[in-house]
Write a protein that holds these residues in place. Structure first.
Motif, PDB file in Angstrom:
ATOM      1  N   SER A  59       8.384   2.496  12.864  1.00  0.00           N
ATOM      2  CA  SER A  59       7.045   2.200  13.382  1.00  0.00           C
ATOM      3  C   SER A  59       6.641   0.739  13.173  1.00  0.00           C
ATOM      4  CB  SER A  59       6.013   3.113  12.717  1.00  0.00           C
ATOM      5  OG  SER A  59       6.281   4.474  12.974  1.00  0.00           O
ATOM      6  N   TYR A  81     -15.756   6.264   9.356  1.00  0.00           N
ATOM      7  CA  TYR A  81     -15.911   5.977  10.788  1.00  0.00           C
ATOM      8  C   TYR A  81     -17.380   6.027  11.208  1.00  0.00           C
ATOM      9  CZ  TYR A  81     -10.874   7.002  10.928  1.00  0.00           C
ATOM     10  OH  TYR A  81      -9.516   7.016  10.699  1.00  0.00           O
ATOM     11  N   CYS A  88      -5.134  -1.596  13.580  1.00  0.00           N
ATOM     12  CA  CYS A  88      -4.062  -1.125  14.455  1.00  0.00           C
ATOM     13  C   CYS A  88      -3.975   0.392  14.369  1.00  0.00           C
ATOM     14  CB  CYS A  88      -2.722  -1.757  14.062  1.00  0.00           C
ATOM     15  SG  CYS A  88      -2.106  -1.203  12.456  1.00  0.00           S
ATOM     16  N   GLU A  89      -3.102   0.961  15.176  1.00  0.00           N
ATOM     17  CA  GLU A  89      -2.939   2.415  15.213  1.00  0.00           C
ATOM     18  C   GLU A  89      -1.628   2.864  14.576  1.00  0.00           C
ATOM     19  OE1 GLU A  89      -5.253   4.548  16.163  1.00  0.00           O
ATOM     20  OE2 GLU A  89      -6.576   2.843  16.538  1.00  0.00           O
ATOM     21  N   LYS A  90      -1.016   2.015  13.780  1.00  0.00           N
ATOM     22  CA  LYS A  90       0.236   2.399  13.131  1.00  0.00           C
ATOM     23  C   LYS A  90      -0.020   3.489  12.088  1.00  0.00           C
ATOM     24  CE  LYS A  90       2.646  -1.941  13.952  1.00  0.00           C
ATOM     25  NZ  LYS A  90       3.303  -3.133  13.368  1.00  0.00           N
ATOM     26  N   ARG A  94      -0.763   5.799   9.011  1.00  0.00           N
ATOM     27  CA  ARG A  94      -1.533   5.455   7.813  1.00  0.00           C
ATOM     28  C   ARG A  94      -1.163   6.286   6.589  1.00  0.00           C
ATOM     29  NH1 ARG A  94      -7.072   5.188  11.312  1.00  0.00           N
ATOM     30  NH2 ARG A  94      -6.524   3.283  12.461  1.00  0.00           N
ATOM     31  N   CYS A 112      -3.213  -5.507   8.798  1.00  0.00           N
ATOM     32  CA  CYS A 112      -4.084  -4.751   7.889  1.00  0.00           C
ATOM     33  C   CYS A 112      -3.815  -5.031   6.420  1.00  0.00           C
ATOM     34  CB  CYS A 112      -3.932  -3.250   8.127  1.00  0.00           C
ATOM     35  SG  CYS A 112      -4.507  -2.649   9.733  1.00  0.00           S
ATOM     36  N   LEU A 130      -8.526  -0.899   9.738  1.00  0.00           N
ATOM     37  CA  LEU A 130      -8.498  -0.247  11.060  1.00  0.00           C
ATOM     38  C   LEU A 130      -8.144  -1.229  12.178  1.00  0.00           C
ATOM     39  CD1 LEU A 130     -11.733   1.987  10.808  1.00  0.00           C
ATOM     40  CD2 LEU A 130      -9.362   2.679  10.406  1.00  0.00           C
ATOM     41  N   LYS A 159      -4.882  -0.058   5.585  1.00  0.00           N
ATOM     42  CA  LYS A 159      -5.092   0.345   6.983  1.00  0.00           C
ATOM     43  C   LYS A 159      -6.357   1.185   7.123  1.00  0.00           C
ATOM     44  CE  LYS A 159      -0.737   1.840   7.657  1.00  0.00           C
ATOM     45  NZ  LYS A 159       0.108   1.157   6.655  1.00  0.00           N
TER      46      LYS A 159
END
Length: 316
Positions: free
Chosen positions: A219, A105, A178-180, A182, A237, A176, A172
């Motif tokens: 999800s 990040y 989506c927020e599903k 990981r 992703c 990055l 994923k």
């Protein structure tokens, strides 16, 4: 350290020149030095240790283990003897994003996006010949080959004999998009150069693995099976699905044994399928009505398994 030795190390590790500035975030100075010294050679444990002892002020065994754990080196076999060789930037980058997310990040967003695009292009290049064979109907082995229903994926777990490990999804982690969830990929066994053999992941029971599959399904994550793992990923992703779009292999790789059938008369137009579908096959019109575009569907089955009204079915 950005002189001749640096450039040689970057070239030896197959780092694209446009990413040279990111190498210090992914590799330590000692790792870069080791890459430069070893090059493309495959060395025995003793030979590797001797290089470390003579050229580094570190504990040889600890450094060797750390380099293997961080996917800077790989294990090989030569004449029945365990040897080590240098990996490459592509391999290290995946582990970096997957298992060192805080540092990943910290890479500027524009660089992360460019790395993701480069990594996808490299992935496509590495698998394209095998995918072409699949498109032509040849029986060849390739990961993520089969889309599975939740029931089929859980049955696969029931029949496993290997130890099961839970791993974060590398697709994923890198993309990055989506927020599903990981931390959902299920690896079988602990083979040489696998994440588990390198010391990553959590050993889990079959029951825990089946719970993770059920949660992933809810999800909106698709299940694809292979010899070494059962992946749970999404359309935005997942490298195999993104690669399949580029290679035109839909229906051949990954393949599905099902087609999705939608009954508009039973549909309540709640929109759950539109939020869950990874390919936009189910969508909502301006007047809040659900529509289904069969041409966009990959037959992954998660819509049918999660429709509250049973308006979506599967057929062979």
């Amino acid at each position: 350290m950005q002189g001749k030795e640096w450039v040689q190390a970057m070239a030896g590790f197959e780092v694209p020149e446009r990413f040279y500035h990111l190498a210090p975030a992914m590799l330590t100075k000692d790792e870069i030095k080791l890459i430069g010294l070893v090059g493309k050679e495959e060395l025995s444990h003793h030979e590797f240790s001797q290089i470390i002892k003579s050229d580094f002020n570190v504990n040889a065994e600890a450094f060797l283990l750390a380099c293997y754990r961080r996917a800077v080196i790989r294990k090989t076999e030569k004449d029945g003897i365990l040897c080590y060789g240098i990996t490459d930037f592509y391999t290290r980058m995946s582990y970096f994003a997957q298992y060192e997310p805080e540092k990943w990040y910290g890479i500027p967003a524009a660089d992360r996006k460019e790395l993701d695009e480069w990594c996808l292009a490299e992935y496509v290049e590495r698998i394209k010949d095998t995918v072409v064979k699949k498109i032509n109907g040849e029986t060849v082995s390739l990961h993520n080959s089969h889309l599975m229903t939740l029931k089929e994926a859980q049955a696969m777990i029931d029949h496993l004999e290997q130890v099961i490990y839970l791993q974060p999804c590398n697709c994923k982690a890198i993309a990055l998009n989506c927020e599903k969830p990981r931390n959902v990929c299920i690896q079988f066994g602990c083979g040489m150069n696998s994440p588990a053999d390198r010391g990553w992941g959590e050993k889990i029971t079959k029951e825990k693995a089946k719970e993770i599959l059920a949660q992933a399904n809810k999800s909106g994550l698709m299940h694809t099976g292979e010899d070494e793992a059962l992946c749970n990923c999404d359309g935005c992703c997942c490298y195999p699905f993104r690669a399949a779009e580029k290679l035109g292999s839909k229906g051949k790789w990954p393949d599905s044994g099902y087609q999705v059938d939608w009954d508009p008369d039973r549909c309540s137009h709640c929109g759950k399928c539109t939020r869950m579908c990874n390919f936009g096959a189910f969508y909502m019109t301006a007047d809040k009505k659900v529509k289904f575009d069969k041409a966009r569907c990959w037959g992954c089955s998660i819509c049918a398994e999660n429709c509250p009204k049973g308006a979506i079915g599967l057929s062979k």
